[in-house]
Scaffold this motif. Structure first.
Motif, PDB file in Angstrom:
ATOM      1  N   ALA A  88       0.834  -1.205   0.000  1.00 14.36           N
ATOM      2  CA  ALA A  88       0.000   0.000   0.000  1.00 14.36           C
ATOM      3  C   ALA A  88       0.867   1.254   0.000  1.00 14.36           C
ATOM      4  O   ALA A  88       0.584   2.232  -0.710  1.00 14.36           O
ATOM      5  N   GLU A  89       1.947   1.230   0.781  1.00 10.62           N
ATOM      6  CA  GLU A  89       2.831   2.392   0.846  1.00 10.62           C
ATOM      7  C   GLU A  89       3.564   2.605  -0.479  1.00 10.62           C
ATOM      8  O   GLU A  89       3.684   3.744  -0.950  1.00 10.62           O
ATOM      9  N   GLU A 132     -11.952  -4.458   1.887  1.00 15.70           N
ATOM     10  CA  GLU A 132     -11.351  -5.550   2.652  1.00 15.70           C
ATOM     11  C   GLU A 132      -9.970  -5.199   3.160  1.00 15.70           C
ATOM     12  O   GLU A 132      -9.531  -5.705   4.196  1.00 15.70           O
ATOM     13  N   PHE A 133      -9.281  -4.305   2.440  1.00 11.55           N
ATOM     14  CA  PHE A 133      -7.916  -3.928   2.818  1.00 11.55           C
ATOM     15  C   PHE A 133      -7.836  -2.415   3.012  1.00 11.55           C
ATOM     16  O   PHE A 133      -7.372  -1.685   2.135  1.00 11.55           O
ATOM     17  N   PRO A 134      -8.282  -1.917   4.170  1.00 11.10           N
ATOM     18  CA  PRO A 134      -8.261  -0.470   4.425  1.00 11.10           C
ATOM     19  C   PRO A 134      -6.856   0.113   4.479  1.00 11.10           C
ATOM     20  O   PRO A 134      -6.699   1.333   4.512  1.00 11.10           O
ATOM     21  N   GLN A 135      -5.848  -0.756   4.462  1.00  9.14           N
ATOM     22  CA  GLN A 135      -4.471  -0.255   4.419  1.00  9.14           C
ATOM     23  C   GLN A 135      -4.250   0.648   3.204  1.00  9.14           C
ATOM     24  O   GLN A 135      -3.414   1.560   3.244  1.00  9.14           O
ATOM     25  N   LEU A 136      -5.004   0.400   2.122  1.00 12.98           N
ATOM     26  CA  LEU A 136      -4.870   1.231   0.928  1.00 12.98           C
ATOM     27  C   LEU A 136      -5.338   2.661   1.210  1.00 12.98           C
ATOM     28  O   LEU A 136      -4.700   3.634   0.792  1.00 12.98           O
ATOM     29  N   CYS A 137      -6.451   2.797   1.932  1.00 14.16           N
ATOM     30  CA  CYS A 137      -6.958   4.120   2.300  1.00 14.16           C
ATOM     31  C   CYS A 137      -6.009   4.813   3.268  1.00 14.16           C
ATOM     32  O   CYS A 137      -5.746   6.020   3.156  1.00 14.16           O
ATOM     33  N   GLU A 138      -5.511   4.057   4.239  1.00 14.45           N
ATOM     34  CA  GLU A 138      -4.630   4.635   5.245  1.00 14.45           C
ATOM     35  C   GLU A 138      -3.320   5.119   4.633  1.00 14.45           C
ATOM     36  O   GLU A 138      -2.820   6.195   4.995  1.00 14.45           O
ATOM     37  N   ALA A 139      -2.781   4.366   3.685  1.00 14.90           N
ATOM     38  CA  ALA A 139      -1.544   4.783   3.025  1.00 14.90           C
ATOM     39  C   ALA A 139      -1.777   6.039   2.191  1.00 14.90           C
ATOM     40  O   ALA A 139      -0.918   6.924   2.139  1.00 14.90           O
ATOM     41  N   GLU A 140      -2.939   6.131   1.543  1.00 12.27           N
ATOM     42  CA  GLU A 140      -3.252   7.321   0.759  1.00 12.27           C
ATOM     43  C   GLU A 140      -3.326   8.555   1.657  1.00 12.27           C
ATOM     44  O   GLU A 140      -2.821   9.626   1.308  1.00 12.27           O
ATOM     45  N   ALA A 141      -3.954   8.414   2.818  1.00 11.94           N
ATOM     46  CA  ALA A 141      -4.040   9.537   3.752  1.00 11.94           C
ATOM     47  C   ALA A 141      -2.656   9.967   4.227  1.00 11.94           C
ATOM     48  O   ALA A 141      -2.371  11.163   4.371  1.00 11.94           O
ATOM     49  N   ARG A 142      -1.772   9.012   4.473  1.00 15.06           N
ATOM     50  CA  ARG A 142      -0.399   9.364   4.863  1.00 15.06           C
ATOM     51  C   ARG A 142       0.303  10.110   3.737  1.00 15.06           C
ATOM     52  O   ARG A 142       1.071  11.049   3.984  1.00 15.06           O
ATOM     53  N   HIS A 151      -0.970  17.664   9.501  1.00 14.76           N
ATOM     54  CA  HIS A 151      -1.821  16.582  10.007  1.00 14.76           C
ATOM     55  C   HIS A 151      -3.095  16.504   9.155  1.00 14.76           C
ATOM     56  O   HIS A 151      -3.677  17.536   8.826  1.00 14.76           O
ATOM     57  N   VAL A 152      -3.521  15.308   8.773  1.00 14.37           N
ATOM     58  CA  VAL A 152      -4.791  15.150   8.067  1.00 14.37           C
ATOM     59  C   VAL A 152      -5.632  14.120   8.799  1.00 14.37           C
ATOM     60  O   VAL A 152      -5.112  13.274   9.526  1.00 14.37           O
ATOM     61  N   GLN A 153      -6.937  14.206   8.606  1.00 11.55           N
ATOM     62  CA  GLN A 153      -7.840  13.257   9.255  1.00 11.55           C
ATOM     63  C   GLN A 153      -8.890  12.803   8.259  1.00 11.55           C
ATOM     64  O   GLN A 153      -9.594  13.618   7.659  1.00 11.55           O
ATOM     65  N   ARG A 154      -8.977  11.508   8.056  1.00 13.85           N
ATOM     66  CA  ARG A 154      -9.986  10.943   7.165  1.00 13.85           C
ATOM     67  C   ARG A 154     -11.329  10.920   7.884  1.00 13.85           C
ATOM     68  O   ARG A 154     -11.464  10.297   8.940  1.00 13.85           O
ATOM     69  N   LEU A 155     -12.320  11.565   7.306  1.00 15.18           N
ATOM     70  CA  LEU A 155     -13.647  11.602   7.897  1.00 15.18           C
ATOM     71  C   LEU A 155     -14.552  10.512   7.345  1.00 15.18           C
ATOM     72  O   LEU A 155     -15.440  10.029   8.049  1.00 15.18           O
ATOM     73  N   SER A 156     -14.367  10.147   6.094  1.00 20.24           N
ATOM     74  CA  SER A 156     -15.184   9.092   5.493  1.00 20.24           C
ATOM     75  C   SER A 156     -14.455   8.530   4.295  1.00 20.24           C
ATOM     76  O   SER A 156     -13.560   9.176   3.733  1.00 20.24           O
ATOM     77  N   THR A 157     -14.831   7.315   3.903  1.00 23.44           N
ATOM     78  CA  THR A 157     -14.268   6.694   2.708  1.00 23.44           C
ATOM     79  C   THR A 157     -15.383   6.007   1.930  1.00 23.44           C
ATOM     80  O   THR A 157     -16.366   5.529   2.512  1.00 23.44           O
ATOM     81  N   GLU A 213      -8.956   8.127  10.195  1.00 23.01           N
ATOM     82  CA  GLU A 213     -10.143   7.477  10.722  1.00 23.01           C
ATOM     83  C   GLU A 213     -10.555   6.273   9.898  1.00 23.01           C
ATOM     84  O   GLU A 213     -11.425   5.515  10.266  1.00 23.01           O
ATOM     85  N   GLY A 214      -9.913   6.135   8.734  1.00 25.58           N
ATOM     86  CA  GLY A 214     -10.097   4.933   7.919  1.00 25.58           C
ATOM     87  C   GLY A 214     -11.506   4.732   7.424  1.00 25.58           C
ATOM     88  O   GLY A 214     -11.986   5.477   6.618  1.00 25.58           O
ATOM     89  N   HIS A 215     -12.214   3.746   7.981  1.00 28.09           N
ATOM     90  CA  HIS A 215     -13.454   3.283   7.394  1.00 28.09           C
ATOM     91  C   HIS A 215     -14.708   3.973   7.915  1.00 28.09           C
ATOM     92  O   HIS A 215     -15.798   3.507   7.648  1.00 28.09           O
ATOM     93  N   GLN A 216     -14.598   5.042   8.612  1.00 24.86           N
ATOM     94  CA  GLN A 216     -15.803   5.695   9.069  1.00 24.86           C
ATOM     95  C   GLN A 216     -16.602   6.219   7.884  1.00 24.86           C
ATOM     96  O   GLN A 216     -16.038   6.711   6.932  1.00 24.86           O
TER      97      GLN A 216
END
Length: 249
Positions: free
Chosen positions: A125-126, A191-201, A210-216, A245-248
């Motif tokens: 993902a990274e 199924e693999f939220p690591q993809l969303c988390e890596a994008e946010a990073r 600093h960023v914060q994911r509110l929804s995906t 926040e990933g999958h919220q």
């Protein structure tokens, strides 16, 4: 070429979540071109019972998005007058017609997780988002340290990549929201939220805050929304700290 075109399954294109009311018709146009191309605008109009102006509009959108191209008939038979333009589907159009890539990608990541462990998925993902960073870092850096300007430039770049991205001020005026209406890995990221988390990073590194994911989209939201502060709190840390926040939804 035989002028009789194949019948089209008018129920195959799911437009229930498409904001564009013409998306279903364009999908059917793409299906016909894939099945019977090279196809002329006149043949398409007759098959779909559309006016010539209407079919030209759909063809214009598909051509502008590189899903179709004019067939090169340079080696074909020569005749009098200007030959009608005939269209074929490009590799990007073929990808748009495929519904199995996400299934294959999910299976591949499951295999990677089972054989190499969860860290291997994180590493994948990274590595995937590093390409995104490299693609947009120059344009983002060129606008200087204004975070709001950086967010707008990043949104424009993501929109050009096909993410249907936009930047808008958040209530209160102290933050921007980076919204993405399309995600090419939405089904896989479910199924693999690591993809969303890596994008946010990656967004955090590009924007320097600093960023914060509110929804995906993968988590059930109607859009991916990333909250980005544009004014520092009085005791804000000197270096960006990521909170995802990933999958919220």
């Amino acid at each position: 070429m035989n002028a009789t075109l194949p019948a089209v399954d008018h129920t195959s294109a799911d437009t229930s979540s498409a904001p564009d009311p013409d998306a279903g018709t364009r999908q059917r146009v793409l299906q016909i071109i894939a099945a019977a191309g090279p196809v002329s605008a006149a043949q398409l109009a007759a098959q779909l019972d559309l006016a010539p102006a209407g079919i030209r509009r759909h063809l214009g959108v598909l051509e502008a998005t590189d899903q179709i191209a004019v067939h090169d008939a340079a080696n074909g038979p020569k005749g009098r007058g200007r030959p009608a333009r005939r269209y074929v589907v490009t590799s990007r159009g073929q990808s748009a017609l495929s519904h199995r890539y996400s299934e294959l990608a999910t299976q591949a990541l499951r295999f990677l997780a089972e054989t190499a462990g969860a860290q291997a998925v994180e590493d994948f993902a990274e590595r995937r988002v590093r390409e995104l960073e490299e693609r947009h870092s120059g344009a983002v850096a060129a606008v200087g340290g204004d975070v709001a300007a950086r967010v707008r430039v990043l949104a424009d770049g993501l929109a050009a990549d096909g993410y249907a991205a936009s930047a808008r001020p958040a209530p209160g005026g102290t933050a921007m929201q980076l919204c993405q209406g399309h995600c090419p890995v939405q089904d896989v990221a479910h199924e693999f939220p690591q993809l969303c988390e890596a994008e946010a990073r990656a967004f955090s590194r590009l924007l320097g805050v600093h960023v914060q994911r509110l929804s995906t989209l993968a988590g059930g939201g109607h859009v991916c929304t990333t909250n980005i502060p544009i004014s520092k709190a009085p005791h804000a840390p000197a270096h960006p700290v990521l909170s995802v926040e990933g999958h919220q939804a």
